[in-house]
Design a protein around this motif. Structure first.
Motif, PDB file in Angstrom:
ATOM      1  N   PHE A 123       7.829   7.366   3.864  1.00 37.05           N
ATOM      2  CA  PHE A 123       6.942   6.279   3.451  1.00 37.05           C
ATOM      3  C   PHE A 123       7.730   4.972   3.363  1.00 37.05           C
ATOM      4  CE2 PHE A 123       3.873   9.463   1.584  1.00 37.05           C
ATOM      5  CZ  PHE A 123       2.795   9.069   2.357  1.00 37.05           C
ATOM      6  N   LEU A 124       8.926   5.053   2.774  1.00 41.88           N
ATOM      7  CA  LEU A 124       9.770   3.864   2.654  1.00 41.88           C
ATOM      8  C   LEU A 124      10.218   3.373   4.025  1.00 41.88           C
ATOM      9  CD1 LEU A 124      11.941   4.935  -0.416  1.00 41.88           C
ATOM     10  CD2 LEU A 124      10.231   3.105  -0.374  1.00 41.88           C
ATOM     11  N   LEU A 125      10.575   4.297   4.906  1.00 39.21           N
ATOM     12  CA  LEU A 125      11.007   3.911   6.242  1.00 39.21           C
ATOM     13  C   LEU A 125       9.869   3.266   7.023  1.00 39.21           C
ATOM     14  CD1 LEU A 125      13.246   6.950   7.321  1.00 39.21           C
ATOM     15  CD2 LEU A 125      13.983   4.621   6.796  1.00 39.21           C
ATOM     16  N   SER A 126       8.648   3.777   6.847  1.00 39.25           N
ATOM     17  CA  SER A 126       7.506   3.183   7.545  1.00 39.25           C
ATOM     18  C   SER A 126       7.247   1.768   7.037  1.00 39.25           C
ATOM     19  CB  SER A 126       6.262   4.059   7.351  1.00 39.25           C
ATOM     20  OG  SER A 126       5.183   3.562   8.098  1.00 39.25           O
ATOM     21  N   ALA A 127       7.430   1.564   5.726  1.00 44.99           N
ATOM     22  CA  ALA A 127       7.228   0.232   5.153  1.00 44.99           C
ATOM     23  C   ALA A 127       8.321  -0.741   5.577  1.00 44.99           C
ATOM     24  CB  ALA A 127       7.173   0.318   3.634  1.00 44.99           C
ATOM     25  N   LEU A 128       9.457  -0.201   5.996  1.00 48.11           N
ATOM     26  CA  LEU A 128      10.590  -1.055   6.342  1.00 48.11           C
ATOM     27  C   LEU A 128      10.301  -1.940   7.552  1.00 48.11           C
ATOM     28  CD1 LEU A 128      13.496  -1.631   5.435  1.00 48.11           C
ATOM     29  CD2 LEU A 128      14.271   0.109   7.062  1.00 48.11           C
ATOM     30  N   PHE A 171      -0.104   9.286   5.823  1.00 43.10           N
ATOM     31  CA  PHE A 171       0.746   9.027   6.988  1.00 43.10           C
ATOM     32  C   PHE A 171      -0.095   8.750   8.230  1.00 43.10           C
ATOM     33  CE2 PHE A 171       4.467  11.302   4.938  1.00 43.10           C
ATOM     34  CZ  PHE A 171       5.309  10.201   4.978  1.00 43.10           C
ATOM     35  N   LEU A 172      -1.122   9.557   8.445  1.00 46.23           N
ATOM     36  CA  LEU A 172      -1.968   9.356   9.622  1.00 46.23           C
ATOM     37  C   LEU A 172      -2.723   8.032   9.535  1.00 46.23           C
ATOM     38  CD1 LEU A 172      -3.368  12.985  10.125  1.00 46.23           C
ATOM     39  CD2 LEU A 172      -1.512  11.850  11.363  1.00 46.23           C
ATOM     40  N   ALA A 173      -3.205   7.691   8.329  1.00 42.45           N
ATOM     41  CA  ALA A 173      -3.894   6.409   8.155  1.00 42.45           C
ATOM     42  C   ALA A 173      -2.930   5.250   8.391  1.00 42.45           C
ATOM     43  CB  ALA A 173      -4.487   6.329   6.744  1.00 42.45           C
ATOM     44  N   ALA A 174      -1.696   5.399   7.917  1.00 40.43           N
ATOM     45  CA  ALA A 174      -0.691   4.353   8.121  1.00 40.43           C
ATOM     46  C   ALA A 174      -0.370   4.185   9.597  1.00 40.43           C
ATOM     47  CB  ALA A 174       0.578   4.688   7.329  1.00 40.43           C
ATOM     48  N   ALA A 175      -0.250   5.299  10.318  1.00 40.57           N
ATOM     49  CA  ALA A 175       0.045   5.226  11.752  1.00 40.57           C
ATOM     50  C   ALA A 175      -1.080   4.536  12.512  1.00 40.57           C
ATOM     51  CB  ALA A 175       0.288   6.630  12.309  1.00 40.57           C
ATOM     52  N   ILE A 176      -2.327   4.835  12.128  1.00 44.75           N
ATOM     53  CA  ILE A 176      -3.474   4.191  12.790  1.00 44.75           C
ATOM     54  C   ILE A 176      -3.485   2.693  12.488  1.00 44.75           C
ATOM     55  CG2 ILE A 176      -5.990   4.040  12.807  1.00 44.75           C
ATOM     56  CD1 ILE A 176      -6.043   7.074  12.310  1.00 44.75           C
ATOM     57  N   GLY A 210       0.811  -1.215   0.000  1.00 45.60           N
ATOM     58  CA  GLY A 210       0.000   0.000   0.000  1.00 45.60           C
ATOM     59  C   GLY A 210       0.841   1.260   0.000  1.00 45.60           C
ATOM     60  N   LEU A 211       1.886   1.292   0.825  1.00 46.13           N
ATOM     61  CA  LEU A 211       2.753   2.464   0.857  1.00 46.13           C
ATOM     62  C   LEU A 211       3.533   2.599  -0.446  1.00 46.13           C
ATOM     63  CD1 LEU A 211       4.120   2.653   4.509  1.00 46.13           C
ATOM     64  CD2 LEU A 211       2.145   3.771   3.478  1.00 46.13           C
ATOM     65  N   CYS A 212       3.936   1.476  -1.023  1.00 48.16           N
ATOM     66  CA  CYS A 212       4.605   1.528  -2.326  1.00 48.16           C
ATOM     67  C   CYS A 212       3.633   2.030  -3.394  1.00 48.16           C
ATOM     68  CB  CYS A 212       5.137   0.145  -2.701  1.00 48.16           C
ATOM     69  SG  CYS A 212       6.566  -0.388  -1.723  1.00 48.16           S
ATOM     70  N   THR A 216       6.871  -9.028  -1.878  1.00 47.15           N
ATOM     71  CA  THR A 216       6.780  -7.785  -1.107  1.00 47.15           C
ATOM     72  C   THR A 216       8.144  -7.138  -0.942  1.00 47.15           C
ATOM     73  OG1 THR A 216       4.842  -8.579   0.106  1.00 47.15           O
ATOM     74  CG2 THR A 216       6.111  -6.812   1.118  1.00 47.15           C
ATOM     75  N   LEU A 217       9.140  -7.925  -0.591  1.00 47.47           N
ATOM     76  CA  LEU A 217      10.480  -7.378  -0.400  1.00 47.47           C
ATOM     77  C   LEU A 217      11.053  -6.862  -1.715  1.00 47.47           C
ATOM     78  CD1 LEU A 217      11.904 -10.080   2.038  1.00 47.47           C
ATOM     79  CD2 LEU A 217      11.096  -7.783   2.608  1.00 47.47           C
ATOM     80  N   ALA A 218      10.766  -7.560  -2.811  1.00 48.52           N
ATOM     81  CA  ALA A 218      11.262  -7.118  -4.119  1.00 48.52           C
ATOM     82  C   ALA A 218      10.625  -5.790  -4.519  1.00 48.52           C
ATOM     83  CB  ALA A 218      10.977  -8.188  -5.172  1.00 48.52           C
ATOM     84  N   VAL A 219       9.324  -5.646  -4.278  1.00 44.29           N
ATOM     85  CA  VAL A 219       8.631  -4.402  -4.612  1.00 44.29           C
ATOM     86  C   VAL A 219       9.208  -3.240  -3.814  1.00 44.29           C
ATOM     87  CG1 VAL A 219       6.418  -3.191  -4.448  1.00 44.29           C
ATOM     88  CG2 VAL A 219       6.505  -5.512  -5.338  1.00 44.29           C
ATOM     89  N   LEU A 220       9.412  -3.453  -2.521  1.00 44.52           N
ATOM     90  CA  LEU A 220       9.977  -2.391  -1.684  1.00 44.52           C
ATOM     91  C   LEU A 220      11.381  -2.014  -2.151  1.00 44.52           C
ATOM     92  CD1 LEU A 220       9.738  -0.524   0.755  1.00 44.52           C
ATOM     93  CD2 LEU A 220      10.589  -2.397   2.184  1.00 44.52           C
ATOM     94  N   LEU A 221      12.170  -3.004  -2.513  1.00 44.76           N
ATOM     95  CA  LEU A 221      13.528  -2.738  -2.989  1.00 44.76           C
ATOM     96  C   LEU A 221      13.507  -1.924  -4.275  1.00 44.76           C
ATOM     97  CD1 LEU A 221      16.569  -3.175  -2.693  1.00 44.76           C
ATOM     98  CD2 LEU A 221      16.310  -5.331  -3.941  1.00 44.76           C
ATOM     99  N   VAL A 222      12.584  -2.254  -5.187  1.00 45.14           N
ATOM    100  CA  VAL A 222      12.472  -1.516  -6.449  1.00 45.14           C
ATOM    101  C   VAL A 222      12.126  -0.051  -6.192  1.00 45.14           C
ATOM    102  CG1 VAL A 222      11.051  -1.248  -8.525  1.00 45.14           C
ATOM    103  CG2 VAL A 222      11.936  -3.496  -7.893  1.00 45.14           C
ATOM    104  N   PHE A 223      11.180   0.201  -5.303  1.00 53.41           N
ATOM    105  CA  PHE A 223      10.788   1.580  -5.030  1.00 53.41           C
ATOM    106  C   PHE A 223      11.881   2.335  -4.281  1.00 53.41           C
ATOM    107  CE2 PHE A 223       6.577   0.243  -6.268  1.00 53.41           C
ATOM    108  CZ  PHE A 223       6.025   1.404  -6.787  1.00 53.41           C
ATOM    109  N   ALA A 224      12.586   1.675  -3.387  1.00 54.34           N
ATOM    110  CA  ALA A 224      13.685   2.332  -2.689  1.00 54.34           C
ATOM    111  C   ALA A 224      14.793   2.720  -3.662  1.00 54.34           C
ATOM    112  CB  ALA A 224      14.228   1.421  -1.584  1.00 54.34           C
ATOM    113  N   ALA A 225      15.147   1.797  -4.554  1.00 54.46           N
ATOM    114  CA  ALA A 225      16.207   2.070  -5.531  1.00 54.46           C
ATOM    115  C   ALA A 225      15.774   3.148  -6.516  1.00 54.46           C
ATOM    116  CB  ALA A 225      16.564   0.785  -6.271  1.00 54.46           C
TER     117      ALA A 225
END
Length: 210
Positions: free
Chosen positions: A60-65, A134-139, A30-32, A170-179
């Motif tokens: 956003f990336l740090l929260s997904a981490l 961000f607020l929705a993610a925190a909740i 979702g964050l990605c 999931t990890l691959a998607v996060l890595l792609v967006f981080a890079a």
């Protein structure tokens, strides 16, 4: 006691465990997806992000981490309640800090006749949507943290094959967006020490004379 592993869960416990782990994947994806929307504005509509926009992407990336770490941990062995709480706690902190960046940008442009920065979606600028996200993610992360005893994931051997496969996706998607975010930042800043507050081009291409 809080870090005790579930070794012989009932069928209902297995279901809640798996739903909890599926939620970690949904949170990261979702964050990605939120970042994908920002990419559409940047690459599809040629609206260049400012430094504060890029900072919000980073949070956003740090929260997904945090949840991504839970997913990675579950693929290798047992995940304790402590692991689960640590991952979601990280997600909450990153989302709340990111929300302060978004709120700061909202306040910078809140007084009329300031038109705001860049385009808008349904009448709201992207930094306003970022604040909401961000607020929705925190909740959402807070709820997951509150349900730690019920949502503690099973060890890798007890997980279904779909969950194990989804972990890699999931990890691959996060890595792609981080890079890709790192590359986008480099192209925007180029070889200069400071990125302009209102970029109108990719400084890296300008530095190359293109």
């Amino acid at each position: 006691m809080a870090a005790t592993l579930i070794t012989n869960p009932t069928e209902s416990a297995r279901l809640s465990n798996r739903l909890g782990l599926w939620f970690t994947h949904a949170y990261v994806i979702g964050l990605c997806g939120t970042l994908a929307g920002a990419y559409f504005f940047q690459f599809g509509l040629d609206e260049y992000p400012c430094p504060m926009c890029l900072l919000q992407r980073m949070f956003f990336l740090l929260s997904a981490l945090g949840p991504a770490w839970i997913a990675a941990r579950s693929r290798k062995g047992p995940v304790s309640a402590r692991d689960w709480a640590t991952g979601w706690g990280w997600a909450i902190v990153a989302a709340l800090v990111g929300s302060t960046v978004s709120a700061s940008q909202v306040l910078m442009h809140i007084v009329p006749p300031d038109p705001g920065y860049a385009g808008a979606l349904f009448g709201l600028h992207l930094y306003t949507w970022a604040l909401i996200a961000f607020l929705a993610a925190a909740i959402a992360a807070g709820v997951a943290l509150f349900l730690t005893p019920q949502a503690e994931p099973l060890d890798a051997a007890a997980q279904c094959s779909a969950l194990r496969a989804m972990g890699g996706v999931t990890l691959a998607v996060l890595l792609v967006f981080a890079a890709s975010n790192l590359v986008a930042c480099f192209f925007l800043q180029g070889f200069t020490w400071q990125m302009p507050g209102d970029p109108t081009s990719y400084q890296f291409l300008t530095d190359l004379g293109l």
